[in-house]
Scaffold this motif. Structure first.
Motif, PDB file in Angstrom:
ATOM      1  N   GLY A  75       0.831  -1.287   0.068  1.00  0.00           N
ATOM      2  CA  GLY A  75       0.031  -0.074   0.090  1.00  0.00           C
ATOM      3  C   GLY A  75       0.794   1.220   0.339  1.00  0.00           C
ATOM      4  O   GLY A  75       0.308   2.183  -0.588  1.00  0.00           O
ATOM      5  N   TYR A  76       1.897   1.177   0.732  1.00  0.00           N
ATOM      6  CA  TYR A  76       2.601   2.256   0.645  1.00  0.00           C
ATOM      7  C   TYR A  76       3.576   2.458  -0.425  1.00  0.00           C
ATOM      8  O   TYR A  76       4.047   3.700  -0.979  1.00  0.00           O
ATOM      9  CB  TYR A  76       3.824   2.446   1.766  1.00  0.00           C
ATOM     10  CG  TYR A  76       3.112   2.742   3.142  1.00  0.00           C
ATOM     11  CD1 TYR A  76       2.839   4.201   3.314  1.00  0.00           C
ATOM     12  CD2 TYR A  76       3.042   1.938   4.245  1.00  0.00           C
ATOM     13  CE1 TYR A  76       2.319   4.762   4.486  1.00  0.00           C
ATOM     14  CE2 TYR A  76       2.393   2.584   5.433  1.00  0.00           C
ATOM     15  CZ  TYR A  76       2.254   3.964   5.689  1.00  0.00           C
ATOM     16  OH  TYR A  76       1.652   4.201   6.643  1.00  0.00           O
ATOM     17  N   PHE A  77       3.905   1.408  -0.936  1.00  0.00           N
ATOM     18  CA  PHE A  77       4.530   1.226  -2.286  1.00  0.00           C
ATOM     19  C   PHE A  77       3.752   2.065  -3.358  1.00  0.00           C
ATOM     20  O   PHE A  77       4.095   2.936  -4.303  1.00  0.00           O
ATOM     21  CB  PHE A  77       4.800  -0.086  -2.819  1.00  0.00           C
ATOM     22  CG  PHE A  77       5.318  -0.190  -4.322  1.00  0.00           C
ATOM     23  CD1 PHE A  77       6.155   0.845  -4.868  1.00  0.00           C
ATOM     24  CD2 PHE A  77       5.173  -1.178  -5.161  1.00  0.00           C
ATOM     25  CE1 PHE A  77       6.939   0.741  -5.969  1.00  0.00           C
ATOM     26  CE2 PHE A  77       5.700  -1.511  -6.333  1.00  0.00           C
ATOM     27  CZ  PHE A  77       6.627  -0.561  -6.897  1.00  0.00           C
ATOM     28  N   LEU A  78       2.450   1.865  -3.393  1.00  0.00           N
ATOM     29  CA  LEU A  78       1.325   2.654  -4.415  1.00  0.00           C
ATOM     30  C   LEU A  78       1.257   4.199  -4.084  1.00  0.00           C
ATOM     31  O   LEU A  78       1.160   4.688  -4.835  1.00  0.00           O
ATOM     32  CB  LEU A  78      -0.019   2.069  -4.273  1.00  0.00           C
ATOM     33  CG  LEU A  78       0.003   0.516  -4.978  1.00  0.00           C
ATOM     34  CD1 LEU A  78      -1.236  -0.010  -4.569  1.00  0.00           C
ATOM     35  CD2 LEU A  78       0.349   0.422  -6.201  1.00  0.00           C
ATOM     36  N   MET A  79       1.374   4.288  -2.728  1.00  0.00           N
ATOM     37  CA  MET A  79       1.358   5.704  -2.193  1.00  0.00           C
ATOM     38  C   MET A  79       2.556   6.589  -2.709  1.00  0.00           C
ATOM     39  O   MET A  79       2.654   7.690  -2.971  1.00  0.00           O
ATOM     40  CB  MET A  79       1.115   6.052  -0.726  1.00  0.00           C
ATOM     41  CG  MET A  79      -0.402   5.366  -0.285  1.00  0.00           C
ATOM     42  SD  MET A  79      -0.281   5.741   1.378  1.00  0.00           S
ATOM     43  CE  MET A  79       0.124   7.546   1.721  1.00  0.00           C
ATOM     44  N   ALA A  80       3.684   5.899  -2.763  1.00  0.00           N
ATOM     45  CA  ALA A  80       4.842   6.580  -3.281  1.00  0.00           C
ATOM     46  C   ALA A  80       4.780   7.445  -4.515  1.00  0.00           C
ATOM     47  O   ALA A  80       5.647   8.264  -4.888  1.00  0.00           O
ATOM     48  CB  ALA A  80       6.048   5.665  -3.133  1.00  0.00           C
ATOM     49  N   PHE A  81       3.944   6.761  -5.342  1.00  0.00           N
ATOM     50  CA  PHE A  81       3.611   7.288  -6.926  1.00  0.00           C
ATOM     51  C   PHE A  81       2.661   8.705  -6.829  1.00  0.00           C
ATOM     52  O   PHE A  81       2.901   9.338  -7.682  1.00  0.00           O
ATOM     53  CB  PHE A  81       3.081   6.503  -7.710  1.00  0.00           C
ATOM     54  CG  PHE A  81       3.876   5.183  -8.038  1.00  0.00           C
ATOM     55  CD1 PHE A  81       4.727   5.562  -9.104  1.00  0.00           C
ATOM     56  CD2 PHE A  81       3.887   3.925  -7.468  1.00  0.00           C
ATOM     57  CE1 PHE A  81       5.760   4.310  -9.305  1.00  0.00           C
ATOM     58  CE2 PHE A  81       4.726   3.031  -7.700  1.00  0.00           C
ATOM     59  CZ  PHE A  81       5.470   3.162  -8.645  1.00  0.00           C
ATOM     60  N   PHE A  82       2.399   8.809  -5.550  1.00  0.00           N
ATOM     61  CA  PHE A  82       1.458  10.156  -5.389  1.00  0.00           C
ATOM     62  C   PHE A  82       1.719  10.940  -4.126  1.00  0.00           C
ATOM     63  O   PHE A  82       1.356  12.141  -4.130  1.00  0.00           O
ATOM     64  CB  PHE A  82      -0.005   9.533  -5.293  1.00  0.00           C
ATOM     65  CG  PHE A  82      -0.450   8.905  -6.326  1.00  0.00           C
ATOM     66  CD1 PHE A  82      -0.841   9.452  -7.719  1.00  0.00           C
ATOM     67  CD2 PHE A  82      -0.360   7.300  -6.454  1.00  0.00           C
ATOM     68  CE1 PHE A  82      -1.365   8.609  -8.651  1.00  0.00           C
ATOM     69  CE2 PHE A  82      -0.977   6.667  -7.570  1.00  0.00           C
ATOM     70  CZ  PHE A  82      -1.167   7.239  -8.545  1.00  0.00           C
TER      71      PHE A  82
END
Length: 615
Positions: free
Chosen positions: A286-293
């Motif tokens: 989930g934090y990996f996906l957040m890193a893009f935004f």
């Protein structure tokens, strides 16, 4: 006997690391955010603009016993951080047995970020403690619902809610884990669970009340203002950053543990694999996906640590299939990572270490310069009237001075850093956000400016803003720390000054930091708005080796700074005799002498002077 030996070895290693962490906590200057939490601890409240109240309360507990000292401030956090490996052990032991429990505890202890947790007084420490309390409570309740386990869950939820906004993601992860597991869904019928959730929800009320009273300023900063919320390629670096932060083999182990949880999701071996996967999938990928935004301007590599600690609890199941040499390599690499992190912090804790780091990217700006600035302020106050007010130009400097001088009345000017870090509203609430001379009246003021807190391109505008607020600026006392990597300006204002003498600005052309330099002509520009630069001294390691004056027209420089071109002679070319330059790594600096009598050393840069035989 083997388990007894494992307990003794682990306890010895844990105690040794705790002693080493205590030394760091005593030695390191306060981190910028820590100093602000200490300022909050002088005004205890249920919530603040940046955080709920628990971090400030813990700081207050420590400083109540030990005074405004770094170790006292950090002592409660050291204790909470020291408990993390033991909590991991308890969860892993419940699922896999005693031997696996000790293995998981070792992994948590040797994980660099987790093992060093508690050295700094940061909200992540109680938040991680709360996360593991909740996981332990769920591990108990998934086996057999009970009121003691529910009480433990309520305690964890309350501590987490009082620690950080980010704990909301932990709650989301826990909810996903419960719904993913049949036993978790069955647990939703247990009254004890709902009582714990209700008590945990109540702990969010202080934060909600603060935001209702301040137009949602805290929520807006944490979830809107600080994040770009648009696709950014920096997220691609996230796996590499995590692999470096955890150490590569440990990263591989924990990712494998996440994969194992997915593969065993239908297993009935007593381990709640679906729950583990549901929680970890939110808390890590989930934090990996957040890193893009999400926010990339501030440190965020530690955000997934709660998910990694959960995966530590199930990692012994993966480690059981590793060959002995890979297990030894894991212990060696994680130990090396922890030692490297300790060594870096130990270097940062020493003035000589910070000075050595000043020439490169490893300089710890947030740990540096505060003690020198406080000593300069203390000396300046000794020569000023007793009713002198201290005013800092940004929240971090103000908090550091308040901590070092043990006073809570250091006012702060409006500054981009205040809003960037979500502290402007809180300063205004406390009455510490100062508008300038109109608020000071005719009282004497010591205005302290962290010059390097603004990029060079914004400094002239910053100086003009200071002039507007103070209505007059005398010549500044310049304090260069670590060769000017941190630079402070002190202005003594007595209420009788007229006119502004803005600090000087300078630049060296075509000479990068660390570059090879053989002497010869040194070219660049130097300007002082409203006064001009009369002379420039060139220094090596603080000794003057040449002097000159700006005599070259540089209309391009004046145009860049938006200055009138009545006299465009701000460029200089100063010959420096090569024969008198001692070889080696040296610090090349400028000292700017203004027509108004001011003397301002400019930040130095490291250059490499070859010996005569290699020229």
């Amino acid at each position: 006997m083997a388990l007894s030996s494992a307990r003794v070895k682990f306890t010895a290693a844990w105690a040794s690391l705790l002693v080493a962490k205590a030394w760091l906590a005593w030695s390191l200057l306060p981190f910028g955010d820590e100093a602000f939490y200490a300022l909050e601890s002088r005004r205890l409240a249920w919530a603040y603009s940046d955080l709920p109240g628990l971090t400030a309360w813990l700081v207050r507990i420590g400083t109540s016993f030990g005074g405004m000292e770094p170790l006292a401030m950090r002592a409660p956090f050291l204790l909470l951080g020291a408990a993390l490996p033991w909590l991991v052990r308890g969860i892993a032991r419940r699922w896999f047995g005693d031997a696996a429990g000790w293995q998981a505890a070792w992994i948590a202890l040797l994980m660099p970020l987790a093992g060093m947790m508690g050295v700094l007084a940061l909200p992540d420490v109680p938040m991680l403690f709360a996360t593991l309390l909740c996981l332990d409570a769920f591990a108990r309740m998934l086996q057999r619902p009970s009121w003691p386990a529910a009480a433990l869950l309520a305690l964890g939820l309350a501590i987490g809610a009082l620690s950080h906004y980010r704990f909301a993601l932990v709650i989301l992860a826990g909810g996903v884990g419960l719904l993913a597991d049949p036993r978790g869904r069955a647990l939703l019928r247990a009254p004890a669970l709902w009582c714990a959730l209700a008590l945990g929800a109540l702990a969010w009320w202080p934060l909600l009340a603060w935001n209702l009273a301040h137009a949602g300023a805290g929520l807006g900063f944490q979830f809107v203002d600080r994040h770009p919320w648009q696709l950014q390629a920096d997220g691609l670096w996230w796996p590499l950053v995590q692999a470096l932060a955890l150490t590569p083999l440990l990263f591989a182990l924990l990712v494998s543990a996440l994969g194992l949880a997915w593969r065993r999701r239908r297993s009935e071996d007593g381990v709640p694999w679906r729950f583990v996967f549901g929680v970890a999938a939110v808390a890590v990928p989930g934090y990996f996906l957040m890193a893009f935004f999400a926010d990339t301007d501030r440190v965020s590599f530690h955000w997934p640590l709660a998910g990694w600690l959960l995966l530590c609890c199930v990692s012994p199941a993966v480690l059981a299939n590793w060959r002995p040499r890979w297990r030894r390599a894991l212990v060696a690499s994680t130990s090396l990572g922890t030692v490297a992190l300790f060594a870096y912090l130990a270097l940062v804790a020493q003035p000589a270490g910070r000075a050595w780091l000043a020439a490169g990217p490893g300089y710890a700006d947030n740990f540096s310069g505060w003690d020198e600035a406080a000593r300069a302020v203390d000396a300046a106050l000794a020569a000023m009237p007793a009713d002198t007010r201290v005013v800092a130009d940004n929240f971090m400097l103000g908090a550091q001075l308040a901590f070092a001088l043990d006073r809570g009345d250091v006012a702060v000017l409006e500054h981009p850093l205040n809003a960037k870090h979500g502290r402007a509203v809180q300063l205004a609430d406390w009455g510490l956000l100062s508008a300038g001379r109109e608020a000071w009246g005719e009282a004497p003021v010591l205005l302290v400016v962290e010059d390097t807190a603004r990029p060079l391109k914004d400094r002239l505008a910053g100086y003009r803003g200071l002039c507007t607020r103070a209505r007059a600026l005398p010549a500044a006392q310049v304090l260069n720390v670590d060769q000017g990597r941190k630079r402070f300006l002190l202005f003594r204002l007595h209420g009788r000054e007229r006119g502004c003498r803005l600090p000087a600005l300078a630049w060296l052309d075509a000479l990068a930091p660390g570059a090879r330099w053989e002497g010869g002509d040194l070219a660049g520009w130097a300007l002082k708005s409203g006064g001009g630069v009369a002379r420039i001294d060139v220094t090596l390691d603080g000794e003057v080796v040449a002097s000159g004056a700006p005599t070259i027209a540089r209309p391009d420089v004046l145009q860049y700074w938006g200055l009138p071109d009545e006299d465009a002679r701000v460029g200089f070319r100063i010959p420096v005799p090569a024969g008198h330059l001692a070889p080696g790594d040296r610090w090349l600096g400028l000292v700017l002498h203004g027509h108004d009598g001011s003397v301002e050393p400019w930040p130095a840069q490291r250059v490499r002077i070859p010996d005569q035989g290699s020229r």
